[in-house]
Design a protein around this motif. Structure first.
Motif, PDB file in Angstrom:
ATOM      1  N   UNK A 117       0.840  -1.200   0.000  1.00 62.10           N
ATOM      2  CA  UNK A 117       0.000   0.000   0.000  1.00 62.10           C
ATOM      3  C   UNK A 117       0.876   1.251   0.000  1.00 62.10           C
ATOM      4  N   UNK A 118       1.927   1.251   0.788  1.00 59.91           N
ATOM      5  CA  UNK A 118       2.830   2.413   0.848  1.00 59.91           C
ATOM      6  C   UNK A 118       3.489   2.672  -0.501  1.00 59.91           C
ATOM      7  N   UNK A 119       3.929   1.607  -1.173  1.00 63.85           N
ATOM      8  CA  UNK A 119       4.572   1.762  -2.485  1.00 63.85           C
ATOM      9  C   UNK A 119       3.584   2.349  -3.482  1.00 63.85           C
ATOM     10  N   UNK A 120       2.357   1.827  -3.493  1.00 60.57           N
ATOM     11  CA  UNK A 120       1.359   2.332  -4.434  1.00 60.57           C
ATOM     12  C   UNK A 120       1.019   3.796  -4.153  1.00 60.57           C
ATOM     13  N   UNK A 121       0.893   4.168  -2.881  1.00 57.13           N
ATOM     14  CA  UNK A 121       0.611   5.560  -2.549  1.00 57.13           C
ATOM     15  C   UNK A 121       1.783   6.469  -2.923  1.00 57.13           C
ATOM     16  N   UNK A 122       2.991   5.976  -2.725  1.00 54.70           N
ATOM     17  CA  UNK A 122       4.169   6.745  -3.098  1.00 54.70           C
ATOM     18  C   UNK A 122       4.221   6.958  -4.616  1.00 54.70           C
ATOM     19  N   UNK A 123       3.955   5.903  -5.378  1.00 60.20           N
ATOM     20  CA  UNK A 123       3.921   6.021  -6.839  1.00 60.20           C
ATOM     21  C   UNK A 123       2.840   7.017  -7.278  1.00 60.20           C
ATOM     22  N   UNK A 124       1.672   6.909  -6.667  1.00 62.53           N
ATOM     23  CA  UNK A 124       0.578   7.811  -7.029  1.00 62.53           C
ATOM     24  C   UNK A 124       0.949   9.264  -6.748  1.00 62.53           C
ATOM     25  N   UNK A 125       1.611   9.509  -5.636  1.00 60.15           N
ATOM     26  CA  UNK A 125       1.994  10.869  -5.291  1.00 60.15           C
ATOM     27  C   UNK A 125       3.091  11.389  -6.207  1.00 60.15           C
ATOM     28  N   UNK A 126       4.092  10.569  -6.479  1.00 60.88           N
ATOM     29  CA  UNK A 126       5.225  11.010  -7.291  1.00 60.88           C
ATOM     30  C   UNK A 126       4.902  11.114  -8.773  1.00 60.88           C
ATOM     31  N   UNK A 127       3.955  10.316  -9.249  1.00 60.59           N
ATOM     32  CA  UNK A 127       3.617  10.323 -10.678  1.00 60.59           C
ATOM     33  C   UNK A 127       2.302  11.068 -10.962  1.00 60.59           C
ATOM     34  N   UNK A 128       1.777  11.747  -9.953  1.00 56.31           N
ATOM     35  CA  UNK A 128       0.536  12.528 -10.085  1.00 56.31           C
ATOM     36  C   UNK A 128      -0.627  11.702 -10.597  1.00 56.31           C
ATOM     37  N   UNK A 129      -0.723  10.473 -10.114  1.00 50.45           N
ATOM     38  CA  UNK A 129      -1.869   9.635 -10.488  1.00 50.45           C
ATOM     39  C   UNK A 129      -3.092  10.125  -9.733  1.00 50.45           C
ATOM     40  N   UNK A 130      -4.258  10.088 -10.368  1.00 50.13           N
ATOM     41  CA  UNK A 130      -5.472  10.471  -9.645  1.00 50.13           C
ATOM     42  C   UNK A 130      -5.841   9.379  -8.646  1.00 50.13           C
ATOM     43  N   UNK A 131      -6.297   9.777  -7.485  1.00 50.17           N
ATOM     44  CA  UNK A 131      -6.707   8.802  -6.471  1.00 50.17           C
ATOM     45  C   UNK A 131      -8.207   8.656  -6.435  1.00 50.17           C
TER      46      UNK A 131
END
Length: 131
Positions: A117-131
């Protein structure tokens, strides 16, 4: 219990917790649980939760088949200070009697490790993925 264990070195909250362990008994059968209103309330709460979540659906039993059994598991949940938080009853299926391909065809258990979960949230934050 004092004949076997000394609690003079325990903190007050741990003493309270140990004392609670000797006061509450875990039922060994449904009959024992139904005799205590606290366990009966816990069983009622579990049944309401299972029905609310639509855990199962009633179907006609196939000819020549026996339904899988189930059993109740009883536990006492404690707060950090050792006082009783609640009585918990869980109804669990005896899944070890099932046969793959006959009783079920797939399994699903939505479990994720916190690191994933932490890795996915980090990727989403760093790559500007919509949540």
């Amino acid at each position: 219990m004092s004949h076997y264990v000394s609690n003079h070195r325990l903190s007050e909250s741990n003493k309270s917790f140990v004392n609670q362990l000797s006061i509450v008994s875990i039922p060994n059968s449904v009959q024992e649980a139904l005799a205590d209103k606290r366990w009966k309330a816990a069983m009622d709460e579990e049944m309401k939760s299972l029905q609310k979540n639509e855990t199962w659906e009633l179907v006609d039993r196939p000819a020549g088949k026996k339904p899988d059994g189930c059993r109740w598991i009883y536990t006492v949940k404690y707060q950090a200070d050792g006082t009783i938080e609640r009585f918990k009853a869980r109804l669990v299926a005896k899944g070890y009697t099932q046969t793959y391909g006959i009783d079920y065809t797939d399994t699903f258990a939505p479990v994720a490790k916190i690191n994933t979960v932490r890795v996915l949230l980090s990727l989403a934050a760093n790559l500007d993925w919509p949540l």
